[in-house]
Write a protein that holds these residues in place. Structure first.
Motif, PDB file in Angstrom:
ATOM      1  N   LEU A  42     -11.817 -33.466 -14.070  1.00  0.00           N
ATOM      2  CA  LEU A  42     -10.899 -33.216 -15.180  1.00  0.00           C
ATOM      3  C   LEU A  42     -10.247 -34.520 -15.638  1.00  0.00           C
ATOM      4  N   LYS A  43      -9.930 -35.396 -14.699  1.00  0.00           N
ATOM      5  CA  LYS A  43      -9.373 -36.698 -15.068  1.00  0.00           C
ATOM      6  C   LYS A  43     -10.349 -37.477 -15.937  1.00  0.00           C
ATOM      7  N   LEU A  44     -11.624 -37.458 -15.556  1.00  0.00           N
ATOM      8  CA  LEU A  44     -12.643 -38.168 -16.341  1.00  0.00           C
ATOM      9  C   LEU A  44     -12.746 -37.602 -17.749  1.00  0.00           C
ATOM     10  N   LEU A  45     -12.724 -36.284 -17.862  1.00  0.00           N
ATOM     11  CA  LEU A  45     -12.839 -35.656 -19.180  1.00  0.00           C
ATOM     12  C   LEU A  45     -11.607 -35.938 -20.031  1.00  0.00           C
ATOM     13  N   GLN A  47     -11.903 -26.991 -21.435  1.00  0.00           N
ATOM     14  CA  GLN A  47     -11.488 -25.627 -21.109  1.00  0.00           C
ATOM     15  C   GLN A  47     -12.480 -24.960 -20.165  1.00  0.00           C
ATOM     16  N   ASN A  48     -13.762 -25.214 -20.416  1.00  0.00           N
ATOM     17  CA  ASN A  48     -14.797 -24.657 -19.540  1.00  0.00           C
ATOM     18  C   ASN A  48     -14.690 -25.243 -18.137  1.00  0.00           C
ATOM     19  N   LEU A  49     -14.382 -26.541 -18.059  1.00  0.00           N
ATOM     20  CA  LEU A  49     -14.240 -27.194 -16.763  1.00  0.00           C
ATOM     21  C   LEU A  49     -13.048 -26.641 -15.998  1.00  0.00           C
ATOM     22  N   ILE A  50     -11.932 -26.405 -16.694  1.00  0.00           N
ATOM     23  CA  ILE A  50     -10.748 -25.839 -16.039  1.00  0.00           C
ATOM     24  C   ILE A  50     -11.078 -24.460 -15.460  1.00  0.00           C
ATOM     25  N   ASN A  51     -11.803 -23.661 -16.225  1.00  0.00           N
ATOM     26  CA  ASN A  51     -12.200 -22.339 -15.725  1.00  0.00           C
ATOM     27  C   ASN A  51     -13.109 -22.469 -14.508  1.00  0.00           C
ATOM     28  N   SER A  52     -14.018 -23.441 -14.570  1.00  0.00           N
ATOM     29  CA  SER A  52     -14.940 -23.654 -13.453  1.00  0.00           C
ATOM     30  C   SER A  52     -14.194 -24.123 -12.204  1.00  0.00           C
ATOM     31  N   ILE A  53     -13.215 -25.020 -12.388  1.00  0.00           N
ATOM     32  CA  ILE A  53     -12.424 -25.517 -11.260  1.00  0.00           C
ATOM     33  C   ILE A  53     -11.642 -24.373 -10.613  1.00  0.00           C
ATOM     34  N   GLN A  54     -11.051 -23.524 -11.457  1.00  0.00           N
ATOM     35  CA  GLN A  54     -10.293 -22.376 -10.936  1.00  0.00           C
ATOM     36  C   GLN A  54     -11.207 -21.429 -10.169  1.00  0.00           C
ATOM     37  N   MET A  55     -12.417 -21.209 -10.717  1.00  0.00           N
ATOM     38  CA  MET A  55     -13.372 -20.329 -10.045  1.00  0.00           C
ATOM     39  C   MET A  55     -13.779 -20.904  -8.684  1.00  0.00           C
ATOM     40  N   GLU A  56     -14.068 -22.211  -8.650  1.00  0.00           N
ATOM     41  CA  GLU A  56     -14.464 -22.848  -7.394  1.00  0.00           C
ATOM     42  C   GLU A  56     -13.341 -22.767  -6.359  1.00  0.00           C
ATOM     43  N   PHE A  57     -12.105 -22.944  -6.814  1.00  0.00           N
ATOM     44  CA  PHE A  57     -10.970 -22.865  -5.890  1.00  0.00           C
ATOM     45  C   PHE A  57     -10.809 -21.442  -5.355  1.00  0.00           C
ATOM     46  N   ASP A  58     -10.920 -20.453  -6.238  1.00  0.00           N
ATOM     47  CA  ASP A  58     -10.804 -19.056  -5.795  1.00  0.00           C
ATOM     48  C   ASP A  58     -11.912 -18.706  -4.807  1.00  0.00           C
TER      49      ASP A  58
END
Length: 471
Positions: free
Chosen positions: A278-281, A368-379
């Motif tokens: 996310l920092k890179l993006l 936005q897609n990356l944020i959703n993906s990060i949240q999914m990976e964390f869950d």
């Protein structure tokens, strides 16, 4: 007291500096390689060595040097420049001008007259200095942002390297435990074969019972060999991550992977601002904003100044000794300013700005897609960690029960109470329970590692270590 593997990783990142100062030092590589040959390496030592010697990380760090050079290149656009020039012109056909004949005593006529000489020689030196350019200042900001992007890329590569080294080290540790379990099972079945052969001689059992034990022993030996091959492959992968030459022997320090208390606390919530992707993006979005600003800066005028000094010589004939053809020269000096005002470019900048805006929108959707993906990976990592913590307790209890069952069955077999088939079933159950426990232990360690990465804790620890090394 030995720490388990995740604790070792945690304390390494907490107390050891991840620094690139010695990353290009040949002497450091030699001494580190020698350290591998001298003694077994712990996880902390493997991580430190990998950060200092991994070829891919070194290449990424060299990219930072390239960006530094690019920044200097951009800054030179606003610095004084000195340009030297020289020229020689041979006018083989001089232009003619028609002059009134009255000037030459021939009224009513026109006389063609040639102006200039056949040979012209000149030399100049010019000092140039940019006074104002909005594009120049925007370019400097963009170059600085690109440097930050390069540093983030290095950080992301470091994080992935630490994760990969820790992961393969955990797998190797469990593989070593599995080898120990197989050896213990082979020793156990060897003792059973000796007992069975005695019982066969006494007529207490059939030959097929002894054969079955030997078949089981061969299966264990095959599994032991497969495990050893797997360990060699894992070790080769670890060498690649660490930047160790393939022919170099790598010994690993035995650590207590079965310890349940980690000795550190995992983050309970997701830290989005620590996610490297996310920092890179986000940094790419900053660069696109500056790119758009640079396009709009093209509508502003630019101003520069110059000082030119030179000499110009003329003659009709070069390399002549005649006095009349001697080169006649004079000095030339000019001081001036140059103003460039864009008026109309057929909407070139407008269309270019539109392209940048489209790219910005694409990156925003990607973000936005990356944020959703990060949240999914964390869950998912959270759920997997909970399940593995529960499963390890079940598998540990199951292994203890299998050990008790095997001990009772073996004693009954030796006393002639239990048949061999019952003992073989107990032995198979024990081996499966041990294997399942070790697999669950590996899955728990990997789940904790994945949780650390997905939550942002791994990146935060690396960032703190890097900050400490720079102070």
């Amino acid at each position: 007291m030995k720490k388990n593997l995740l604790s070792s990783l945690f304390y390494f990142l907490l107390f050891f500096s991840i620094s690139s100062q010695n990353a290009f030092s040949q002497s450091n590589e030699i001494s580190s390689t020698q350290a591998i040959l001298d003694k077994p390496m712990s996880l902390q030592e493997c991580l430190k060595f990998a950060v200092e010697n991994n070829p891919n990380l070194k290449s990424v760090k060299l990219g930072e040097r390239s960006v530094d050079a690019q920044i200097k290149e951009v800054k030179t656009e606003g610095m004084p420049k000195i340009v030297g020039s020289g020229s020689y012109n041979y006018n083989f056909a001089l232009a003619q001008q028609l002059l009134p004949g009255e000037m030459f005593g021939q009224p009513g006529t026109t006389i063609p007259v040639k102006f200039g000489v056949a040979n012209t020689v000149s030399g100049n030196i010019e000092l140039q200095q940019l006074l104002f350019s909005k594009s120049y200042f925007t370019g400097i900001k963009a170059a600085q942002t690109t440097k930050e992007l390069s540093k983030l890329n290095t950080f992301k590569t470091t994080e992935d390297l630490v994760y990969n080294v820790a992961q393969i080290y955990m797998q190797l540790e469990i593989t070593e435990k599995q080898k120990g379990v197989l050896k213990a099972n082979i020793d156990r079945i060897d003792q059973l074969i000796k007992i069975a052969e005695v019982q066969l001689e006494e007529g207490l059992i059939k030959k097929i019972d002894v054969t079955q034990l030997k078949v089981n022993r061969i299966n264990l030996l095959s599994e032991q060999q497969s495990t050893e091959i797997g360990k060699i492959q894992q070790l080769n992968l670890l060498k690649m991550y660490m930047g160790v030459p393939p022919q170099t022997d790598l010994l690993l320090e035995t650590q207590d992977s079965t310890k349940e208390e980690n000795g550190y606390l995992l983050m309970e919530e997701l830290s989005l601002n620590q996610n490297s992707d996310l920092k890179l993006l986000n940094k790419q979005l900053e660069i696109k904003a500056l790119e758009l600003e640079n396009v709009n800066a093209g509508y502003f005028p630019s101003l520069s100044t110059f000082v030119r000094y030179g000499w110009q010589g003329q003659t009709d004939r070069l390399f002549s000794n005649d006095e009349q053809y001697k080169i006649q020269g004079s000095k030339v000096g000019i001081v001036g300013v140059s103003l460039n005002v864009p008026i109309f470019d057929s909407f070139q900048k407008k269309h270019k700005a539109e392209q940048v805006r489209v790219a910005q929108n694409q990156l925003s959707f990607d973000r936005q897609n990356l944020i959703n993906s990060i949240q999914m990976e964390f869950d998912n990592a959270t759920q997997t960690l909970k399940q593995n913590r529960t499963l390890i307790e079940t598998q540990k209890e199951n292994m203890n029960l299998a050990e008790e069952l095997y001990d009772v069955t073996r004693l009954s077999y030796q006393e002639g109470i239990a048949p061999l088939t019952e003992l073989l079933d107990a032995e198979t159950s024990l081996k499966e329970a041990q294997t399942q426990y070790l697999t669950s232990l590996l899955q728990l360690n990997l789940a904790e590692l994945d949780y650390m990465k997905s939550s942002g804790q791994l990146a935060e620890l690396i960032q703190n270590a890097s900050t400490s090394s720079n102070e």
